[in-house]
Write a protein that holds these residues in place. Structure first.
Motif: not given
Length: 371
Positions: A305, A332, A335-336
């Motif tokens: 991420s 981020f 993406s996690i």
């Protein structure tokens, strides 16, 4: 980002604590320098204090005053706090710029503090989970290599798009924004395929490396849950940003859509058919899966991420550093969620669908705001 403890020699593990203490000391210097000029910035004072706590935690572990797990965890939590506080100060306009000799630009030390605090946090997690110095070096090189690959892959995709654009410009003297948007999506398909195929060829990977299979009911549940979590997180982050006065950068696509909203009518279906699947192919099935070779699976989700957010810098590069960091924090977080879904389902189609639907809804909402 390793979660499985190994049994390194105490001296070697102590070296990791030493590396962390040095990184934390650099962070203290970076965030404290603006304070030495008389600047009254409470968030930087707090950030400097947390960085000092990180140093103390590393040293306490190094000299066996604390267990390495406890010391590393304390340093990691402190470092995350430094990242948040320094990034907030940067977002509010405190850069701590320092002139570099005769060069016509300055170094924003607060931004440097954000970066070094992030590095400190990574070292702290490695220390807490028993990674020795060679292991830390190996993971750092693997991360750096995949980060470079992510950026190079992006450049290759843009290069392929440029090559495909040549006959278009020869045929059409002045392509419309809609036509250029369609061309960009074709370039993404072809370019990503070239990048992934090249990676497979270099590493001699078989097609079985691709995690694509018919979705199950469990996959469908993960899809729905992923969308709920992503939009819930987006709402929460937006509320926090609004309450704290954090400004975020506008994505380059939104700026283009202001000139011609019709491009969004292309991007809505492209989100599900192109953007979601091909971004997830590169960043999840290639980069995140490759990270499994050096990191724990959950560590790979976090590190992957970081890479995913880093390669999105150019999409927000028209704003200041503080605004860019705020936007990358959202990326981020997205993406996690996507990385966790991929790790849990091991089916590329699931995060691809979640990613695509998420983007499509955002583009649709943006289009409605323009018409």
């Amino acid at each position: 980002m390793e979660t499985t403890r190994s049994e390194p020699e105490p001296e070697t593990n102590g070296a990791v604590a030493g590396v962390g203490a040095v990184a934390a000391a650099v962070t203290v210097a970076a965030v404290a320098q603006p304070l030495q000029t008389g600047l009254e910035e409470p968030t930087l004072w707090a950030a400097a204090g947390l960085a000092i706590v990180a140093i103390a935690a590393f040293l306490a572990g190094r000299y066996e005053l604390l267990d390495s797990t406890v010391a590393g965890a304390g340093a990691a939590v402190s470092s995350v706090g430094v990242v948040v506080l320094a990034a907030y100060a940067l977002n509010q306009g405190t850069t701590g710029g320092v002139d570099v000799g005769v060069l016509p630009w300055s170094v924003p030390l607060v931004f440097a503090g954000v970066l070094t605090a992030g590095v400190t946090g990574g070292v702290a997690v490695a220390y807490a989970t028993g990674v020795d110095l060679p292991g830390l070096a190996s993971r750092t090189l693997w991360f750096g290599g995949l980060l470079v690959f992510g950026y190079v892959g992006l450049e290759i995709i843009q290069l392929v798009t440029g090559v495909l654009a040549v006959p278009v410009f020869l045929t059409l003297e002045s392509p419309t924004d809609v036509q250029l948007t369609i061309l960009t999506q074709i370039g993404m398909v072809v370019g990503t395929t070239v990048v992934v195929a090249g990676y497979f060829a270099v590493r001699e990977l078989e097609l079985s490396y691709l995690d694509v299979r018919v979705p199950t009911i469990r996959d469908a549940i993960w899809t729905v849950a992923g969308l709920v979590v992503i939009f819930g997180a987006l709402f929460l982050i937006s509320a926090v940003f609004y309450t704290t006065g954090v400004e975020s950068a506008e994505h380059g696509t939104a700026q283009q859509a202001e000139q011609d909203p019709r491009i969004l009518l292309v991007l809505i279906p492209a989100s599900i058919l192109v953007i979601g699947p091909f971004e997830e192919l590169l960043y999840r099935n290639v980069i995140q899966k490759s990270l499994y070779e050096r990191f724990s699976r959950y560590g790979a989700v976090v590190v992957g991420s970081v890479i995913f957010a880093a390669v999105h810098v150019l999409a927000y590069a028209t704003a200041g550093a503080g605004e860019v960091i705020a936007s990358l924090a959202v990326v981020f977080g997205l993406s996690i969620v996507l990385g966790t879904i991929y790790e849990r389902t091991e089916n590329l189609l699931v995060p691809s669908l979640v990613h695509g639907i998420y983007n499509a809804i955002l583009f649709a909402n943006l289009y409605l705001s323009f018409v």
